[in-house]
Design a protein around this motif. Structure first.
Motif, mmCIF file in Angstrom:
data_model
loop_
_atom_site.group_PDB
_atom_site.id
_atom_site.type_symbol
_atom_site.label_atom_id
_atom_site.label_comp_id
_atom_site.label_asym_id
_atom_site.label_seq_id
_atom_site.Cartn_x
_atom_site.Cartn_y
_atom_site.Cartn_z
ATOM 1 N N MET A 1 0.837 -1.189 0.000
ATOM 2 C CA MET A 1 0.000 0.000 0.000
ATOM 3 C C MET A 1 0.878 1.247 0.000
ATOM 4 O O MET A 1 2.038 1.207 0.360
ATOM 5 C CB MET A 1 -0.902 0.008 1.228
ATOM 6 N N TRP A 2 0.285 2.389 -0.338
ATOM 7 C CA TRP A 2 1.047 3.629 -0.461
ATOM 8 C C TRP A 2 1.659 4.086 0.844
ATOM 9 O O TRP A 2 2.612 4.823 0.866
ATOM 10 C CB TRP A 2 0.208 4.730 -1.058
ATOM 11 N N TRP A 3 1.129 3.672 1.949
ATOM 12 C CA TRP A 3 1.616 4.222 3.209
ATOM 13 C C TRP A 3 2.660 3.350 3.889
ATOM 14 O O TRP A 3 3.096 3.658 4.985
ATOM 15 C CB TRP A 3 0.479 4.466 4.168
ATOM 16 N N ASP A 4 3.063 2.249 3.274
ATOM 17 C CA ASP A 4 3.982 1.324 3.924
ATOM 18 C C ASP A 4 5.207 2.013 4.504
ATOM 19 O O ASP A 4 5.557 1.783 5.650
ATOM 20 C CB ASP A 4 4.417 0.210 2.961
ATOM 21 N N GLU A 5 5.859 2.888 3.732
ATOM 22 C CA GLU A 5 7.067 3.544 4.240
ATOM 23 C C GLU A 5 6.714 4.684 5.187
ATOM 24 O O GLU A 5 7.443 4.995 6.105
ATOM 25 C CB GLU A 5 7.918 4.139 3.116
ATOM 26 N N ASP A 6 5.601 5.350 4.934
ATOM 27 C CA ASP A 6 5.255 6.568 5.656
ATOM 28 C C ASP A 6 4.352 6.330 6.862
ATOM 29 O O ASP A 6 4.033 7.271 7.573
ATOM 30 C CB ASP A 6 4.531 7.531 4.710
ATOM 31 N N TRP A 7 3.921 5.100 7.086
ATOM 32 C CA TRP A 7 2.907 4.823 8.100
ATOM 33 C C TRP A 7 3.335 5.301 9.490
ATOM 34 O O TRP A 7 2.603 6.045 10.136
ATOM 35 C CB TRP A 7 2.598 3.333 8.116
ATOM 36 N N ASP A 8 4.501 4.876 9.968
ATOM 37 C CA ASP A 8 4.944 5.254 11.314
ATOM 38 C C ASP A 8 5.067 6.766 11.445
ATOM 39 O O ASP A 8 4.644 7.348 12.442
ATOM 40 C CB ASP A 8 6.287 4.604 11.667
ATOM 41 N N ASP A 9 5.635 7.401 10.440
ATOM 42 C CA ASP A 9 5.790 8.847 10.478
ATOM 43 C C ASP A 9 4.427 9.536 10.491
ATOM 44 O O ASP A 9 4.217 10.486 11.244
ATOM 45 C CB ASP A 9 6.610 9.323 9.274
ATOM 46 N N ALA A 10 3.498 9.053 9.690
ATOM 47 C CA ALA A 10 2.167 9.657 9.632
ATOM 48 C C ALA A 10 1.445 9.517 10.975
ATOM 49 O O ALA A 10 0.847 10.479 11.467
ATOM 50 C CB ALA A 10 1.341 9.023 8.510
ATOM 51 N N LEU A 41 -8.132 2.921 12.442
ATOM 52 C CA LEU A 41 -8.602 1.566 12.143
ATOM 53 C C LEU A 41 -9.535 1.560 10.940
ATOM 54 O O LEU A 41 -9.499 0.647 10.113
ATOM 55 C CB LEU A 41 -9.296 0.962 13.367
ATOM 56 N N GLU A 42 -10.361 2.589 10.850
ATOM 57 C CA GLU A 42 -11.258 2.720 9.700
ATOM 58 C C GLU A 42 -10.449 2.824 8.399
ATOM 59 O O GLU A 42 -10.803 2.239 7.385
ATOM 60 C CB GLU A 42 -12.146 3.946 9.879
ATOM 61 N N LEU A 43 -9.347 3.558 8.439
ATOM 62 C CA LEU A 43 -8.479 3.682 7.264
ATOM 63 C C LEU A 43 -7.887 2.320 6.897
ATOM 64 O O LEU A 43 -7.790 1.979 5.720
ATOM 65 C CB LEU A 43 -7.367 4.691 7.529
ATOM 66 N N LEU A 44 -7.502 1.563 7.898
ATOM 67 C CA LEU A 44 -6.960 0.222 7.617
ATOM 68 C C LEU A 44 -8.027 -0.700 7.045
ATOM 69 O O LEU A 44 -7.750 -1.508 6.161
ATOM 70 C CB LEU A 44 -6.384 -0.398 8.893
ATOM 71 N N ARG A 45 -9.257 -0.576 7.563
ATOM 72 C CA ARG A 45 -10.340 -1.435 7.073
ATOM 73 C C ARG A 45 -10.768 -1.056 5.657
ATOM 74 O O ARG A 45 -11.121 -1.916 4.861
ATOM 75 C CB ARG A 45 -11.548 -1.341 8.009
ATOM 76 N N LYS A 46 -10.770 0.240 5.360
ATOM 77 C CA LYS A 46 -11.239 0.731 4.058
ATOM 78 C C LYS A 46 -10.247 1.733 3.483
ATOM 79 O O LYS A 46 -10.512 2.932 3.442
ATOM 80 C CB LYS A 46 -12.601 1.404 4.208
ATOM 81 N N PRO A 47 -9.088 1.262 3.035
ATOM 82 C CA PRO A 47 -8.080 2.206 2.533
ATOM 83 C C PRO A 47 -8.550 2.994 1.310
ATOM 84 O O PRO A 47 -8.083 4.106 1.075
ATOM 85 C CB PRO A 47 -6.890 1.319 2.197
ATOM 86 N N CYS A 48 -9.501 2.464 0.561
ATOM 87 C CA CYS A 48 -9.978 3.179 -0.626
ATOM 88 C C CYS A 48 -10.852 4.378 -0.246
ATOM 89 O O CYS A 48 -11.149 5.216 -1.094
ATOM 90 C CB CYS A 48 -10.723 2.242 -1.563
ATOM 91 N N ALA A 49 -11.246 4.498 1.026
ATOM 92 C CA ALA A 49 -12.057 5.644 1.461
ATOM 93 C C ALA A 49 -11.260 6.944 1.360
ATOM 94 O O ALA A 49 -11.835 8.015 1.198
ATOM 95 C CB ALA A 49 -12.545 5.437 2.894
ATOM 96 N N LEU A 50 -9.944 6.840 1.449
ATOM 97 C CA LEU A 50 -9.082 8.018 1.305
ATOM 98 C C LEU A 50 -8.648 8.095 -0.151
ATOM 99 O O LEU A 50 -7.810 7.334 -0.604
ATOM 100 C CB LEU A 50 -7.862 7.912 2.226
ATOM 101 N N ARG A 51 -9.230 9.041 -0.877
ATOM 102 C CA ARG A 51 -8.950 9.138 -2.305
ATOM 103 C C ARG A 51 -7.681 9.922 -2.604
ATOM 104 O O ARG A 51 -7.017 9.686 -3.596
ATOM 105 C CB ARG A 51 -10.129 9.797 -3.005
ATOM 106 N N ARG A 53 -4.138 11.136 -0.919
ATOM 107 C CA ARG A 53 -3.236 10.939 0.223
ATOM 108 C C ARG A 53 -2.801 12.257 0.845
ATOM 109 O O ARG A 53 -2.473 12.310 2.013
ATOM 110 C CB ARG A 53 -2.084 10.050 -0.212
ATOM 111 N N ASP A 54 -2.822 13.350 0.086
ATOM 112 C CA ASP A 54 -2.478 14.657 0.636
ATOM 113 C C ASP A 54 -3.546 15.164 1.597
ATOM 114 O O ASP A 54 -3.322 16.131 2.314
ATOM 115 C CB ASP A 54 -2.280 15.685 -0.489
ATOM 116 N N ARG A 55 -4.705 14.555 1.599
ATOM 117 C CA ARG A 55 -5.810 14.963 2.466
ATOM 118 C C ARG A 55 -5.953 14.028 3.676
ATOM 119 O O ARG A 55 -6.990 14.007 4.322
ATOM 120 C CB ARG A 55 -7.120 14.978 1.673
ATOM 121 N N LEU A 56 -4.907 13.269 3.987
ATOM 122 C CA LEU A 56 -4.977 12.300 5.074
ATOM 123 C C LEU A 56 -5.390 12.941 6.394
ATOM 124 O O LEU A 56 -6.282 12.458 7.084
ATOM 125 C CB LEU A 56 -3.634 11.571 5.233
#
Length: 166
Positions: A1-10, A41-51, A53-56
């Motif tokens: 997924m797109w956030w693999d590298e950035d997850w901890d930082d985010a 958790l909602e983001l993990l369950r439905k990653p497509c809900a975030l269209r 990534r700059d609006r995280l």
């Protein structure tokens, strides 16, 4: 997924910001943390809900507010009043005002770009990294480094003047 590298930082960067916004809306700290965690958790369950990534951060804030509203509604149905954040004592308000005044006086002494960056981060949290970079005239990749350097400079100055971390 797109956030693999950035997850901890985010998570490290955005979790406290979202919690602060919920607490500012008069939600107890523990409830704000629960709602924020539910949003992640909602983001993990439905990653497509975030269209976009700059609006995280905006997405997390909106989702966390909705989670907190559901939490409050559930408590109301169950007959329990939601706990409120305690009102700070007058002494605490004075200490916080002194700290804030000193912080912004230190920021005012920084170079223009550093001062603008810290202002944008503090007062315009809805801006994306790309928007901040455009305002500062730097590349988006350099915003994090610039932020770290600015914060370190402010931290050193405050510590030199007797303010402690914590």
């Amino acid at each position: 997924m797109w956030w693999d590298e950035d997850w901890d930082d985010a998570v490290r960067r955005l979790f406290p910001a979202v919690v602060r916004r919920l607490v500012a809306r008069h939600l107890a700290e523990a409830d704000a943390q629960d709602a924020c965690q539910e949003a992640w958790l909602e983001l993990l369950r439905k990653p497509c809900a975030l269209r976009d990534r700059d609006r995280l951060e905006a997405w997390l804030c909106t989702t966390a507010r909705r989670c907190s509203a559901r939490m409050i509604a559930r408590r109301a149905r169950e007959g329990a009043a939601p706990p409120r954040s305690p009102e700070p004592s007058p002494e605490t308000r004075v200490v916080l005002a002194e700290r804030d005044q000193k912080l912004w006086s230190v920021v005012a002494d920084l170079p223009d770009r550093s001062r603008r960056l810290l202002y944008l981060l503090a007062h315009r949290p809805e801006l994306s990294i790309a928007q901040i970079a455009a305002d500062l005239g730097v590349s988006p990749a350099s915003v994090a480094t610039l932020r770290r350097r600015c914060c370190e400079r402010v931290r050193r100055r405050l510590q030199a003047e007797g303010f402690q971390r914590g």
